[in-house]
Write an enzyme that holds these catalytic residues in place. Structure first.
Site, PDB file in Angstrom:
ATOM      1  N   SER A   8      -3.245  -0.972 -17.452  1.00  0.00           N
ATOM      2  CA  SER A   8      -3.261  -2.391 -17.089  1.00  0.00           C
ATOM      3  C   SER A   8      -4.263  -2.594 -15.962  1.00  0.00           C
ATOM      4  O   SER A   8      -4.194  -1.912 -14.933  1.00  0.00           O
ATOM      5  CB  SER A   8      -1.874  -2.821 -16.614  1.00  0.00           C
ATOM      6  OG  SER A   8      -1.981  -4.017 -15.879  1.00  0.00           O
ATOM      7  N   HIS A  31      -4.876  -3.065 -21.312  1.00  0.00           N
ATOM      8  CA  HIS A  31      -3.814  -4.075 -21.191  1.00  0.00           C
ATOM      9  C   HIS A  31      -4.254  -5.145 -20.197  1.00  0.00           C
ATOM     10  O   HIS A  31      -4.592  -4.839 -19.042  1.00  0.00           O
ATOM     11  CB  HIS A  31      -2.541  -3.371 -20.719  1.00  0.00           C
ATOM     12  CG  HIS A  31      -1.327  -4.233 -20.646  1.00  0.00           C
ATOM     13  ND1 HIS A  31      -0.513  -4.491 -21.728  1.00  0.00           N
ATOM     14  CD2 HIS A  31      -0.767  -4.891 -19.604  1.00  0.00           C
ATOM     15  CE1 HIS A  31       0.494  -5.258 -21.370  1.00  0.00           C
ATOM     16  NE2 HIS A  31       0.368  -5.522 -20.073  1.00  0.00           N
ATOM     17  N   ASP A  33      -3.229  -8.654 -18.343  1.00  0.00           N
ATOM     18  CA  ASP A  33      -2.090  -9.498 -17.990  1.00  0.00           C
ATOM     19  C   ASP A  33      -2.545 -10.907 -17.629  1.00  0.00           C
ATOM     20  O   ASP A  33      -3.205 -11.119 -16.619  1.00  0.00           O
ATOM     21  CB  ASP A  33      -1.345  -8.886 -16.794  1.00  0.00           C
ATOM     22  CG  ASP A  33      -0.641  -7.596 -17.149  1.00  0.00           C
ATOM     23  OD1 ASP A  33       0.199  -7.621 -18.067  1.00  0.00           O
ATOM     24  OD2 ASP A  33      -0.944  -6.555 -16.528  1.00  0.00           O
ATOM     25  N   MET A  35      -1.307 -14.438 -16.412  1.00  0.00           N
ATOM     26  CA  MET A  35      -0.152 -15.078 -15.740  1.00  0.00           C
ATOM     27  C   MET A  35      -0.535 -16.482 -15.295  1.00  0.00           C
ATOM     28  O   MET A  35      -1.662 -16.698 -14.825  1.00  0.00           O
ATOM     29  CB  MET A  35       0.262 -14.257 -14.518  1.00  0.00           C
ATOM     30  CG  MET A  35       0.576 -12.806 -14.821  1.00  0.00           C
ATOM     31  SD  MET A  35       1.204 -11.974 -13.354  1.00  0.00           S
ATOM     32  CE  MET A  35       1.241 -10.267 -13.915  1.00  0.00           C
ATOM     33  N   HIS A  64      -1.336  -9.477 -22.746  1.00  0.00           N
ATOM     34  CA  HIS A  64       0.060  -9.732 -22.394  1.00  0.00           C
ATOM     35  C   HIS A  64       0.130 -11.091 -21.707  1.00  0.00           C
ATOM     36  O   HIS A  64      -0.276 -11.231 -20.547  1.00  0.00           O
ATOM     37  CB  HIS A  64       0.562  -8.601 -21.478  1.00  0.00           C
ATOM     38  CG  HIS A  64       1.989  -8.759 -21.055  1.00  0.00           C
ATOM     39  ND1 HIS A  64       2.550  -8.006 -20.056  1.00  0.00           N
ATOM     40  CD2 HIS A  64       2.986  -9.569 -21.508  1.00  0.00           C
ATOM     41  CE1 HIS A  64       3.818  -8.364 -19.907  1.00  0.00           C
ATOM     42  NE2 HIS A  64       4.102  -9.310 -20.774  1.00  0.00           N
ATOM     43  N   MET A  66       1.972 -13.777 -19.934  1.00  0.00           N
ATOM     44  CA  MET A  66       3.159 -14.179 -19.181  1.00  0.00           C
ATOM     45  C   MET A  66       2.942 -15.621 -18.761  1.00  0.00           C
ATOM     46  O   MET A  66       2.651 -15.940 -17.609  1.00  0.00           O
ATOM     47  CB  MET A  66       3.339 -13.247 -17.972  1.00  0.00           C
ATOM     48  CG  MET A  66       3.878 -11.880 -18.370  1.00  0.00           C
ATOM     49  SD  MET A  66       3.531 -10.603 -17.160  1.00  0.00           S
ATOM     50  CE  MET A  66       1.846 -10.231 -17.617  1.00  0.00           C
ATOM     51  N   MET A 135       9.901  -5.227 -20.977  1.00  0.00           N
ATOM     52  CA  MET A 135       9.542  -5.144 -19.559  1.00  0.00           C
ATOM     53  C   MET A 135      10.490  -4.176 -18.855  1.00  0.00           C
ATOM     54  O   MET A 135      11.712  -4.312 -18.968  1.00  0.00           O
ATOM     55  CB  MET A 135       9.659  -6.521 -18.882  1.00  0.00           C
ATOM     56  CG  MET A 135       8.609  -7.549 -19.262  1.00  0.00           C
ATOM     57  SD  MET A 135       6.874  -7.094 -18.974  1.00  0.00           S
ATOM     58  CE  MET A 135       6.886  -6.517 -17.268  1.00  0.00           C
ATOM     59  N   GLY A 140       5.398 -10.012 -13.369  1.00  0.00           N
ATOM     60  CA  GLY A 140       4.710 -10.778 -12.337  1.00  0.00           C
ATOM     61  C   GLY A 140       3.799  -9.956 -11.439  1.00  0.00           C
ATOM     62  O   GLY A 140       2.763 -10.446 -10.997  1.00  0.00           O
ATOM     63  N   PHE A 141       4.194  -8.711 -11.202  1.00  0.00           N
ATOM     64  CA  PHE A 141       3.423  -7.908 -10.252  1.00  0.00           C
ATOM     65  C   PHE A 141       3.376  -6.442 -10.666  1.00  0.00           C
ATOM     66  O   PHE A 141       4.323  -5.936 -11.277  1.00  0.00           O
ATOM     67  CB  PHE A 141       4.053  -7.997  -8.846  1.00  0.00           C
ATOM     68  CG  PHE A 141       4.134  -9.402  -8.335  1.00  0.00           C
ATOM     69  CD1 PHE A 141       3.052  -9.988  -7.689  1.00  0.00           C
ATOM     70  CD2 PHE A 141       5.275 -10.162  -8.552  1.00  0.00           C
ATOM     71  CE1 PHE A 141       3.109 -11.309  -7.250  1.00  0.00           C
ATOM     72  CE2 PHE A 141       5.350 -11.483  -8.116  1.00  0.00           C
ATOM     73  CZ  PHE A 141       4.263 -12.062  -7.464  1.00  0.00           C
ATOM     74  N   GLY A 142       2.274  -5.795 -10.309  1.00  0.00           N
ATOM     75  CA  GLY A 142       2.184  -4.355 -10.494  1.00  0.00           C
ATOM     76  C   GLY A 142       2.868  -3.655  -9.328  1.00  0.00           C
ATOM     77  O   GLY A 142       3.267  -4.286  -8.343  1.00  0.00           O
ATOM     78  N   GLY A 143       3.049  -2.356  -9.475  1.00  0.00           N
ATOM     79  CA  GLY A 143       3.528  -1.549  -8.361  1.00  0.00           C
ATOM     80  C   GLY A 143       5.016  -1.588  -8.099  1.00  0.00           C
ATOM     81  O   GLY A 143       5.479  -1.135  -7.051  1.00  0.00           O
ATOM     82  N   ASP A 173       6.473  -1.662 -20.193  1.00  0.00           N
ATOM     83  CA  ASP A 173       5.499  -2.164 -19.231  1.00  0.00           C
ATOM     84  C   ASP A 173       6.174  -2.352 -17.878  1.00  0.00           C
ATOM     85  O   ASP A 173       7.094  -3.157 -17.759  1.00  0.00           O
ATOM     86  CB  ASP A 173       4.945  -3.501 -19.761  1.00  0.00           C
ATOM     87  CG  ASP A 173       3.865  -4.083 -18.865  1.00  0.00           C
ATOM     88  OD1 ASP A 173       3.444  -3.404 -17.915  1.00  0.00           O
ATOM     89  OD2 ASP A 173       3.439  -5.229 -19.145  1.00  0.00           O
ATOM     90  N   GLY A 174       5.699  -1.575 -16.904  1.00  0.00           N
ATOM     91  CA  GLY A 174       6.206  -1.712 -15.542  1.00  0.00           C
ATOM     92  C   GLY A 174       6.748  -0.417 -14.994  1.00  0.00           C
ATOM     93  O   GLY A 174       7.666   0.167 -15.571  1.00  0.00           O
ATOM     94  N   GLY A 195      -0.321   0.563 -14.895  1.00  0.00           N
ATOM     95  CA  GLY A 195      -1.307  -0.061 -14.014  1.00  0.00           C
ATOM     96  C   GLY A 195      -1.576   0.794 -12.808  1.00  0.00           C
ATOM     97  O   GLY A 195      -2.587   1.500 -12.716  1.00  0.00           O
TER      98      GLY A 195
HETATM   99  C1  DX5 Z   1       3.625  -6.793 -14.656  1.00  0.00           C
HETATM  100  C2  DX5 Z   1       2.558  -6.542 -15.683  1.00  0.00           C
HETATM  101  C3  DX5 Z   1       2.226  -5.119 -15.856  1.00  0.00           C
HETATM  102  C4  DX5 Z   1       1.691  -4.453 -14.606  1.00  0.00           C
HETATM  103  C5  DX5 Z   1       2.239  -3.074 -14.578  1.00  0.00           C
HETATM  104  O1  DX5 Z   1       4.225  -8.018 -14.841  1.00  0.00           O
HETATM  105  O2  DX5 Z   1       2.934  -7.045 -16.957  1.00  0.00           O
HETATM  106  O3  DX5 Z   1       1.346  -4.906 -16.949  1.00  0.00           O
HETATM  107  O4  DX5 Z   1       0.307  -4.379 -14.539  1.00  0.00           O
HETATM  108  O5  DX5 Z   1       1.853  -2.472 -13.401  1.00  0.00           O
HETATM  109  P1  DX5 Z   1       2.510  -1.109 -12.890  1.00  0.00           P
HETATM  110  O6  DX5 Z   1       2.163  -0.070 -13.912  1.00  0.00           O
HETATM  111  O7  DX5 Z   1       1.892  -0.904 -11.572  1.00  0.00           O
HETATM  112  O8  DX5 Z   1       4.010  -1.347 -12.828  1.00  0.00           O
HETATM  113 ZN    ZN Z   2       1.727  -6.394 -18.731  1.00  0.00          ZN
END
Ligand code: DX5
Ligand code: ZN
Length: 223
Positions: A8, A31, A33, A35, A64, A66, A135, A140-143, A173-174, A195
């Site tokens: 991602s 991937h 994202d 949003m 993806h 969202m 999910m 909404g967020f990575g990490g 994902d996540g 990601g």
């Molecule tokens: C979160 C995204 C993911 C995100 C995953 O809402 O849909 O695709 O990039 O990031 P990581 O792998 O850091 O959890």
């Molecule tokens: Zn995603």
């Protein structure tokens, strides 16, 4: 289904996206994202950026969405050349019609489910989709940290697909990392979005290979 790893770009350096994408040539897909600050509390990128990404890579694009109102916005991503388009069940008005439209436009149709949404909700319409994205964090967020409470959903979704004799990809994902990927693969996931684990690694492409190998070993251990 083969194991696929889709990095991602959410946590990549957006100021030099083409360079970042070039760091993961072994990825099975990229991937992306999208949003809208309504379906999730974050705003990322839209169609013009996806079109620019499409021009700078040969990798299949795994979109993806969202976003609210995917019925209106999703087809344009298929028209832009996305290999697969995931929209969320929680946001769609007419998921069957939208899935058929995406396939008609040449993309794989995929549906995303938030952690609180039961997989049984898509049971009756599973045959309309090439992939289901579960999910493993709140979107909404990575990490964020991987939610183990999704593991039983992966198993249940696999059972649903098997009962209907469907060749369905199960994507998670996540929070996917070397620490979490094995238990998700053992539960039946075969497509993995990562990601932070990939783009924060010193050698992102090596991490893609390591994740694929770890998932492949765990997947084979399934009874
Ligand atoms: C979160 C995204 C993911 C995100 C995953 O809402 O849909 O695709 O990039 O990031 P990581 O792998 O850091 O959890
Ligand atoms: Zn995603």
């Amino acid at each position: 289904m083969p194991i696929t790893i889709a990095p991602s770009i959410l946590n990549a350096d957006f100021s030099r996206l083409a360079d970042e994408i070039a760091r993961v040539p072994s990825a099975d897909a990229l991937h992306v994202d999208v949003m809208d600050n309504h379906f999730v509390p974050n705003l990322t990128l839209g169609l013009p950026v996806v079109e620019a990404i499409k021009r700078c890579t040969e990798l299949p694009l795994d979109l993806h969405l969202m976003i609210e109102d995917p019925d209106r916005w999703a087809p344009a991503y298929a028209e832009a050349g996305a290999a697969s388009v995931t929209f969320h069940l929680e946001a769609a008005q007419a998921p069957v019609r939208l899935a058929r439209e995406l396939r008609r436009l040449g993309a794989k149709a995929a549906i995303g489910l938030n952690p609180a949404t039961a997989v049984e909700a898509v049971g009756p319409i599973l045959g309309q989709f090439d992939m289901v994205l579960l999910m493993t964090v709140e979107p909404g967020f990575g990490g964020q940290g991987f939610l183990d409470l999704v593991l039983p959903k992966i198993k249940a979704l696999r059972r649903l697909a098997r009962a209907q004799d469907l060749a369905l990809a199960v994507q998670i994902d996540g929070g996917v990392s070397l620490e979490t990927i094995e238990r998700a693969a053992a539960a039946g996931a075969d497509s993995f979005v990562a990601g932070t684990a990939v783009f924060k690694a010193d050698q992102p492409d090596v991490m893609v290979e390591r994740l694929r190998r770890a998932a492949g070993l765990a997947h084979r251990e399934q009874p």
